[in-house]
Motif scaffolding. Structure first.
Motif, PDB file in Angstrom:
ATOM      1  N   TYR A  39       0.856  -1.174   0.000  1.00  0.00           N
ATOM      2  CA  TYR A  39       0.000   0.000   0.000  1.00  0.00           C
ATOM      3  C   TYR A  39       0.896   1.229   0.000  1.00  0.00           C
ATOM      4  O   TYR A  39       2.045   1.173   0.437  1.00  0.00           O
ATOM      5  CB  TYR A  39      -0.894   0.015   1.250  1.00  0.00           C
ATOM      6  CG  TYR A  39      -0.113  -0.068   2.536  1.00  0.00           C
ATOM      7  CD1 TYR A  39       0.335   1.081   3.192  1.00  0.00           C
ATOM      8  CD2 TYR A  39       0.216  -1.307   3.090  1.00  0.00           C
ATOM      9  CE1 TYR A  39       1.076   1.000   4.356  1.00  0.00           C
ATOM     10  CE2 TYR A  39       0.956  -1.394   4.256  1.00  0.00           C
ATOM     11  CZ  TYR A  39       1.382  -0.236   4.893  1.00  0.00           C
ATOM     12  OH  TYR A  39       2.125  -0.315   6.049  1.00  0.00           O
ATOM     13  N   VAL A  40       0.391   2.333  -0.502  1.00  0.00           N
ATOM     14  CA  VAL A  40       1.151   3.580  -0.530  1.00  0.00           C
ATOM     15  C   VAL A  40       0.379   4.645   0.249  1.00  0.00           C
ATOM     16  O   VAL A  40      -0.705   5.070  -0.177  1.00  0.00           O
ATOM     17  CB  VAL A  40       1.401   4.080  -1.968  1.00  0.00           C
ATOM     18  CG1 VAL A  40       2.236   5.362  -1.940  1.00  0.00           C
ATOM     19  CG2 VAL A  40       2.089   3.006  -2.799  1.00  0.00           C
ATOM     20  N   ASN A  41       0.923   5.045   1.391  1.00  0.00           N
ATOM     21  CA  ASN A  41       0.409   6.206   2.113  1.00  0.00           C
ATOM     22  C   ASN A  41       1.261   7.392   1.676  1.00  0.00           C
ATOM     23  O   ASN A  41       2.398   7.554   2.130  1.00  0.00           O
ATOM     24  CB  ASN A  41       0.489   6.001   3.619  1.00  0.00           C
ATOM     25  CG  ASN A  41      -0.481   4.940   4.110  1.00  0.00           C
ATOM     26  OD1 ASN A  41      -1.459   4.631   3.433  1.00  0.00           O
ATOM     27  ND2 ASN A  41      -0.226   4.368   5.266  1.00  0.00           N
ATOM     28  N   LEU A  42       0.717   8.187   0.773  1.00  0.00           N
ATOM     29  CA  LEU A  42       1.485   9.235   0.102  1.00  0.00           C
ATOM     30  C   LEU A  42       1.526  10.501   0.954  1.00  0.00           C
ATOM     31  O   LEU A  42       0.499  11.149   1.160  1.00  0.00           O
ATOM     32  CB  LEU A  42       0.866   9.530  -1.265  1.00  0.00           C
ATOM     33  CG  LEU A  42       1.624  10.512  -2.155  1.00  0.00           C
ATOM     34  CD1 LEU A  42       2.997   9.949  -2.522  1.00  0.00           C
ATOM     35  CD2 LEU A  42       0.821  10.801  -3.425  1.00  0.00           C
ATOM     36  N   GLY A  43       2.720  10.848   1.430  1.00  0.00           N
ATOM     37  CA  GLY A  43       2.887  12.056   2.225  1.00  0.00           C
ATOM     38  C   GLY A  43       3.173  13.264   1.351  1.00  0.00           C
ATOM     39  O   GLY A  43       3.922  13.168   0.369  1.00  0.00           O
ATOM     40  N   ILE A  44       2.565  14.395   1.713  1.00  0.00           N
ATOM     41  CA  ILE A  44       2.793  15.657   0.999  1.00  0.00           C
ATOM     42  C   ILE A  44       3.325  16.668   2.017  1.00  0.00           C
ATOM     43  O   ILE A  44       2.595  17.090   2.925  1.00  0.00           O
ATOM     44  CB  ILE A  44       1.513  16.195   0.338  1.00  0.00           C
ATOM     45  CG1 ILE A  44       0.893  15.137  -0.587  1.00  0.00           C
ATOM     46  CG2 ILE A  44       1.814  17.481  -0.419  1.00  0.00           C
ATOM     47  CD1 ILE A  44       1.751  14.754  -1.766  1.00  0.00           C
ATOM     48  N   ALA A  45       4.591  17.028   1.899  1.00  0.00           N
ATOM     49  CA  ALA A  45       5.181  17.975   2.839  1.00  0.00           C
ATOM     50  C   ALA A  45       4.523  19.338   2.672  1.00  0.00           C
ATOM     51  O   ALA A  45       4.373  19.837   1.556  1.00  0.00           O
ATOM     52  CB  ALA A  45       6.684  18.077   2.611  1.00  0.00           C
ATOM     53  N   ALA A  46       4.125  19.939   3.798  1.00  0.00           N
ATOM     54  CA  ALA A  46       3.426  21.232   3.759  1.00  0.00           C
ATOM     55  C   ALA A  46       4.000  22.158   4.823  1.00  0.00           C
ATOM     56  O   ALA A  46       4.175  21.763   5.980  1.00  0.00           O
ATOM     57  CB  ALA A  46       1.930  21.030   4.001  1.00  0.00           C
ATOM     58  N   ALA A  47       4.316  23.379   4.425  1.00  0.00           N
ATOM     59  CA  ALA A  47       4.808  24.386   5.358  1.00  0.00           C
ATOM     60  C   ALA A  47       3.613  25.119   5.964  1.00  0.00           C
ATOM     61  O   ALA A  47       2.759  25.630   5.239  1.00  0.00           O
ATOM     62  CB  ALA A  47       5.741  25.369   4.658  1.00  0.00           C
ATOM     63  N   THR A  48       3.554  25.161   7.295  1.00  0.00           N
ATOM     64  CA  THR A  48       2.477  25.859   7.996  1.00  0.00           C
ATOM     65  C   THR A  48       3.081  26.805   9.027  1.00  0.00           C
ATOM     66  O   THR A  48       4.295  26.815   9.249  1.00  0.00           O
ATOM     67  CB  THR A  48       1.542  24.862   8.705  1.00  0.00           C
ATOM     68  OG1 THR A  48       2.247  24.276   9.822  1.00  0.00           O
ATOM     69  CG2 THR A  48       1.103  23.753   7.764  1.00  0.00           C
ATOM     70  N   ASP A  49       2.231  27.599   9.661  1.00  0.00           N
ATOM     71  CA  ASP A  49       2.703  28.507  10.702  1.00  0.00           C
ATOM     72  C   ASP A  49       3.315  27.758  11.871  1.00  0.00           C
ATOM     73  O   ASP A  49       4.132  28.301  12.611  1.00  0.00           O
ATOM     74  CB  ASP A  49       1.541  29.381  11.209  1.00  0.00           C
ATOM     75  CG  ASP A  49       1.051  30.341  10.141  1.00  0.00           C
ATOM     76  OD1 ASP A  49       1.826  30.604   9.200  1.00  0.00           O
ATOM     77  OD2 ASP A  49      -0.095  30.813  10.237  1.00  0.00           O
ATOM     78  N   ARG A  50       2.919  26.496  12.053  1.00  0.00           N
ATOM     79  CA  ARG A  50       3.415  25.702  13.166  1.00  0.00           C
ATOM     80  C   ARG A  50       4.669  24.928  12.803  1.00  0.00           C
ATOM     81  O   ARG A  50       5.251  24.254  13.635  1.00  0.00           O
ATOM     82  CB  ARG A  50       2.322  24.729  13.629  1.00  0.00           C
ATOM     83  CG  ARG A  50       1.084  25.413  14.151  1.00  0.00           C
ATOM     84  CD  ARG A  50      -0.058  24.445  14.374  1.00  0.00           C
ATOM     85  NE  ARG A  50       0.367  23.297  15.153  1.00  0.00           N
ATOM     86  CZ  ARG A  50       0.342  22.047  14.696  1.00  0.00           C
ATOM     87  NH1 ARG A  50      -0.053  21.797  13.466  1.00  0.00           N
ATOM     88  NH2 ARG A  50       0.722  21.056  15.466  1.00  0.00           N
ATOM     89  N   GLY A  51       5.104  25.016  11.556  1.00  0.00           N
ATOM     90  CA  GLY A  51       6.274  24.282  11.121  1.00  0.00           C
ATOM     91  C   GLY A  51       5.938  23.344   9.982  1.00  0.00           C
ATOM     92  O   GLY A  51       4.820  23.334   9.451  1.00  0.00           O
ATOM     93  N   LEU A  52       6.906  22.521   9.608  1.00  0.00           N
ATOM     94  CA  LEU A  52       6.718  21.585   8.504  1.00  0.00           C
ATOM     95  C   LEU A  52       5.937  20.368   8.980  1.00  0.00           C
ATOM     96  O   LEU A  52       6.302  19.724   9.960  1.00  0.00           O
ATOM     97  CB  LEU A  52       8.079  21.135   7.974  1.00  0.00           C
ATOM     98  CG  LEU A  52       8.050  20.098   6.839  1.00  0.00           C
ATOM     99  CD1 LEU A  52       7.496  20.722   5.569  1.00  0.00           C
ATOM    100  CD2 LEU A  52       9.438  19.529   6.596  1.00  0.00           C
ATOM    101  N   ILE A  53       4.853  20.045   8.274  1.00  0.00           N
ATOM    102  CA  ILE A  53       4.092  18.840   8.581  1.00  0.00           C
ATOM    103  C   ILE A  53       3.947  18.021   7.303  1.00  0.00           C
ATOM    104  O   ILE A  53       4.073  18.551   6.199  1.00  0.00           O
ATOM    105  CB  ILE A  53       2.709  19.153   9.179  1.00  0.00           C
ATOM    106  CG1 ILE A  53       1.818  19.883   8.165  1.00  0.00           C
ATOM    107  CG2 ILE A  53       2.837  19.967  10.459  1.00  0.00           C
ATOM    108  CD1 ILE A  53       0.396  20.103   8.650  1.00  0.00           C
ATOM    109  N   VAL A  54       3.719  16.721   7.472  1.00  0.00           N
ATOM    110  CA  VAL A  54       3.585  15.829   6.312  1.00  0.00           C
ATOM    111  C   VAL A  54       2.327  14.992   6.475  1.00  0.00           C
ATOM    112  O   VAL A  54       2.385  13.824   6.880  1.00  0.00           O
ATOM    113  CB  VAL A  54       4.827  14.926   6.160  1.00  0.00           C
ATOM    114  CG1 VAL A  54       4.743  14.138   4.845  1.00  0.00           C
ATOM    115  CG2 VAL A  54       6.108  15.746   6.189  1.00  0.00           C
ATOM    116  N   PRO A  55       1.156  15.551   6.149  1.00  0.00           N
ATOM    117  CA  PRO A  55      -0.064  14.733   6.154  1.00  0.00           C
ATOM    118  C   PRO A  55      -0.032  13.744   4.999  1.00  0.00           C
ATOM    119  O   PRO A  55       0.656  13.977   3.994  1.00  0.00           O
ATOM    120  CB  PRO A  55      -1.184  15.762   5.996  1.00  0.00           C
ATOM    121  CG  PRO A  55      -0.533  16.936   5.345  1.00  0.00           C
ATOM    122  CD  PRO A  55       0.889  16.955   5.809  1.00  0.00           C
TER     123      PRO A  55
END
Length: 450
Positions: free
Chosen positions: A310-326
């Protein structure tokens, strides 16, 4: 039966042990309903709203906004039967407090039970004729009136030194700050109420007296606390960089046909209400290339390599709280339209700061879109537990040799970092080449790979 119930900070999953109180959504005296959001808490993974476990009336808030609280610590007290008359704002002495030890009876706001062994604050002896001082470290939200006048505090004539042989008087956030800075609280002199040690006392302990420079004093500095998402990201990146042997390869691709394919997709009636971005094309290319090279979607455990189907595809996103990868869960099973909807929802949730710990867990492959900032390429660091990460650079109109002639073409650069314990140069090159082939001509790639 106890009317006053204390609500502990719950275990929010993913091994989290603490959270920061970002914002109280209720105040003392407010009536709350079952499952009504009462507080917003930031963990190392996300900012989440926590609902009430009982209906009733808020009788106490044990933590200030900004306080870092351990899981299992009481944060709020709720009177579950406020119409039964006034009672002391505490559980019965004979019953175990919520999350605490039997017989513990907190009577002051800000003094809550823990699930670990009890550590009592030092008691200070007062003459019998002197009234007990009011607790100065209580948290009373702005605008909330006291129901009874508090006794006048006893202000010491001079700062009271903390007793070296015994426990010191300091709030949990102050203790955490001292641990982070490596300061021994026992050697400090408290300048706070009743001789308690404050944040300023801790910070002053590490400041080295020096000749002041009026050009570069503290008024021209801005200190950003390292906590929450930023702290976890820093720890993960250091661990990954010095654990997995990174290799990065680059590929520059003419994506003119790929961008034209996106334009044609946008023109279709069923796609007119969908945001179609180049990231959608890159995500589809990655998913198809992983299907052709499954070892890319794996992790190293030391004793074995775990290849995921299975592939859980992470997308790195810059937010005010820092870098997150949902992550988009099981992205390989989604149709192109479902993938587009999932990516758009993921971006909206991340930007709103509402991504949950579950949204950011279980990733197997990550894409970081540095092109949205006008960046051409980079050497991304692997998220822990993943074997590869792809950086997608800016799409630029560039002079390019096409069919023997120099023409203006739309070009981008792909950067693939991978764990060389799992992926050798040949496999990494084949995977990156396949991603590039799809972006260069999606229709031809789909026909060739079907």
């Amino acid at each position: 039966m106890t009317r006053i119930k204390q609500f502990d900070l719950p275990d929010l999953g993913e091994g989290l042990t603490e959270g920061e109180i970002l914002k109280w959504l209720v105040a003392v005296g407010d009536d709350v309903e079952l499952n009504q959001p009462i507080v917003e808490v930031e963990t190392a993974k996300a900012a989440v709203e926590i609902p009430a476990k009982w209906a009733g009336r808020v009788s106490a808030l044990f933590c200030e906004e900004g306080a870092v609280v351990e899981v299992g610590t009481a944060i709020i007290a709720i009177d579950t039967d406020p119409g039964a008359g006034d009672l002391p704002d505490r559980p019965d002495a004979d019953e175990p407090a919520q999350g605490g030890a039997p017989g513990r009876t907190p009577v002051l706001v800000g003094y809550g039970p823990r699930t670990t062994a009890a550590k009592r604050r030092p008691r200070r002896t007062q003459p019998s004729a002197t009234p007990a001082p009011a607790a100065q470290d209580l948290f009373t939200p702005a605008g909330v009136r006291e129901t009874a006048p508090a006794a006048a505090p006893l202000a010491p004539a001079a700062p009271v030194a903390a007793v070296i042989a015994g426990p010191v008087l300091a709030k949990p956030p102050v203790r955490k700050l001292a641990r982070d800075l490596g300061v021994d609280l026992h050697v400090l002199t408290g300048t706070g109420p009743l001789g308690s040690i404050t944040r300023a006392d801790v910070r002053s302990a590490i400041e080295t007296p020096a000749e002041p420079d009026v050009r570069f004093d503290a008024s021209r500095e801005h200190r950003v606390p390292v906590k929450g998402v930023r702290k976890l990201t820093a720890a993960n990146m250091v661990a990954s960089a010095f654990t997995a042997p990174h290799v990065t390869e680059f590929l520059t691709v003419d994506v003119t046909r790929g961008m034209r394919a996106l334009d044609r997709l946008r023109e279709q009636r069923e796609w007119r209400d969908v945001r179609v971005s180049p990231l959608l094309l890159v995500s589809k290319a990655v998913l198809l290339a992983i299907r052709r090279h499954p070892m890319i979607n794996s992790s190293w455990t030391g004793d074995e390599i775990v290849v995921k189907d299975y592939v859980n595809l992470g997308i790195a996103a810059a937010t005010d709280r820092g870098l997150i990868v949902p992550t988009v869960k099981d992205a390989g099973r989604l149709s192109l339209r479902e993938l587009a909807d999932a990516l758009n929802e993921l971006v909206r949730t991340a930007r709103a700061g509402r991504a949950t710990p579950s949204d950011m867990s279980g990733g197997t492959f990550t894409i970081t879109n540095v092109g949205v900032y006008g960046v051409d390429a980079g050497t991304p660091i692997l998220p822990p537990g993943e074997a590869a990460i792809l950086a997608f650079g800016a799409v630029r109109e560039t002079p390019w040799v096409h069919k023997g002639k120099v023409k203006a073409r739309r070009v981008t650069t792909l950067s693939l970092s991978f764990d060389h314990r799992i992926i050798d140069g040949e496999l990494g090159s084949l995977f990156l080449s396949d991603v590039g082939r799809f972006l260069a001509d999606p229709e031809a790639a789909l026909l060739a790979w079907s």
